[in-house]
Design an enzyme around this catalytic site. Structure first.
Site, PDB file in Angstrom:
ATOM      1  N   CYS A  68       0.860  -1.177   0.000  1.00 34.73           N
ATOM      2  CA  CYS A  68       0.000   0.000   0.000  1.00 34.73           C
ATOM      3  C   CYS A  68       0.899   1.230   0.000  1.00 34.73           C
ATOM      4  O   CYS A  68       1.696   1.424   0.924  1.00 34.73           O
ATOM      5  CB  CYS A  68      -0.857  -0.041   1.273  1.00 34.73           C
ATOM      6  SG  CYS A  68      -1.891   1.406   1.527  1.00 34.73           S
ATOM      7  N   CYS A 116      -1.109   3.477  -6.573  1.00 33.09           N
ATOM      8  CA  CYS A 116      -1.972   2.934  -5.521  1.00 33.09           C
ATOM      9  C   CYS A 116      -2.224   1.491  -5.926  1.00 33.09           C
ATOM     10  O   CYS A 116      -2.547   1.216  -7.099  1.00 33.09           O
ATOM     11  CB  CYS A 116      -3.285   3.708  -5.467  1.00 33.09           C
ATOM     12  SG  CYS A 116      -4.560   2.904  -4.460  1.00 33.09           S
TER      13      CYS A 116
HETATM   14  N1  DGL Z   1      -4.009   0.561  -1.818  1.00 34.77           N
HETATM   15  C1  DGL Z   1      -3.607   1.741  -1.175  1.00 34.77           C
HETATM   16  C2  DGL Z   1      -2.412   2.409  -1.827  1.00 34.77           C
HETATM   17  O1  DGL Z   1      -1.634   1.742  -2.472  1.00 34.77           O
HETATM   18  C3  DGL Z   1      -4.594   2.706  -0.603  1.00 34.77           C
HETATM   19  C4  DGL Z   1      -5.989   2.753  -1.051  1.00 34.77           C
HETATM   20  C5  DGL Z   1      -6.879   3.407  -0.015  1.00 34.77           C
HETATM   21  O2  DGL Z   1      -7.324   2.666   0.861  1.00 34.77           O
HETATM   22  O3  DGL Z   1      -7.116   4.634  -0.095  1.00 34.77           O
HETATM   23  O4  DGL Z   1      -2.201   3.584  -1.680  1.00 34.77           O
END
Ligand code: DGL
Length: 261
Positions: free
Chosen positions: A77, A187
């Site tokens: 993430c 993301c």
């Molecule tokens: N998957 C996450 C990222 O790579 C965040 C997504 C979220 O929950 O806002 O930033």
């Protein structure tokens, strides 16, 4: 307390929800003998809409629990990495903690001075780590595009849907002319929406994400620490979530053929 240091212990992979499953796949592909424990915090997603303080509290608690039984932690993430990677590394100094950042570097191979869209959460784009990244790759013109709606659509199982396409068309319209040279999916939720992203941006614009690089870095760190699992049998994969109702989507994305993402 440090993590479990046994090479036979699993590797934890953490995301706010389903996004990290794309990273999990890459880890499985590059390290097929490892046991993998995935945790998606879908009950608290989207992380990109939470305050720094809330994120730190959530991520600290998840890391503590996961590292009581795992030998390494992948922050699958970008948002969690931007906010919490440094503090976790300070707290668990001998544990491999692998983070993610928008994959700007490969975009520089497209052309020496590319105009690069970086789709990410607001939090990722506003944190110091992203500013430092833009300075490091200053030959690129970085066009930051916060895309909170896309996280919600992917969490709702609508990654490659007409809704995603409509959302992306509006979001990306201001960047259509001149066309960007590349787009970075900063993301981990966004690679699941590659179909919709390609329909909007066209096939000529290369898309980059950090999943393969992250899995490669994990393999290097485990090897350097003598923590690779020494058994040649396939490792197990366990999918867990703070929202049980999200698990069917996790399983669907985990088993869906790679070429659809
Ligand atoms: N998957 C996450 C990222 O790579 C965040 C997504 C979220 O929950 O806002 O930033």
């Amino acid at each position: 307390m440090e993590a479990k240091r046994s090479p036979n212990a699993p590797i934890a992979v953490l995301d706010s929800g389903v996004g990290g499953i794309g990273v999990l796949r890459e880890v499985k592909r590059q390290l097929p003998h490892e046991h993998l424990l995935y945790f998606g915090d879908s009950a608290n997603a989207p992380y990109g809409e939470r305050s720094r303080r809330e994120l730190i509290t959530l991520i600290d608690a998840h890391a503590k629990r996961l590292l009581s039984k795992c030998k390494a932690l992948v922050l699958a993430c970008n948002t969690a990495t931007a906010v919490a990677a440094d503090r976790l590394r300070a707290r668990y100094p001998t544990t491999p903690i692998i983070g993610m950042e928008p994959a700007l570097k490969p975009a520089l191979a497209v052309t020496p001075h590319p105009r690069v869209l970086v789709l990410a959460t607001e939090t990722t784009l506003r944190e110091e780590k992203f500013r430092a990244l833009s300075v490091r790759f200053s030959t690129a013109t970085v066009l930051p595009v916060p895309a909170p709606g896309l996280v919600r659509l992917v969490e709702a199982g609508l990654a490659d849907s007409a809704e995603s396409e409509t959302y992306l068309r509006q979001l990306l319209a201001p960047f259509a002319d001149p066309a960007p040279d590349a787009a970075v999916l900063g993301c981990t939720h966004f690679p699941f929406a590659k179909g919709a992203i390609r329909r909007v941006l066209g096939d000529a614009i290369p898309l980059f994400d950090g999943a393969a690089g992250t899995a490669g870095e994990l393999a290097r760190r485990l090897s350097a620490a003598g923590l690779l699992r020494p058994v040649a049998s396939p490792g197990t994969v366990t999918l867990t979530s703070s929202d049980q109702a999200a698990l069917p989507l996790y399983r669907r994305l985990w088993t869906q053929p790679r070429n659809t993402t």
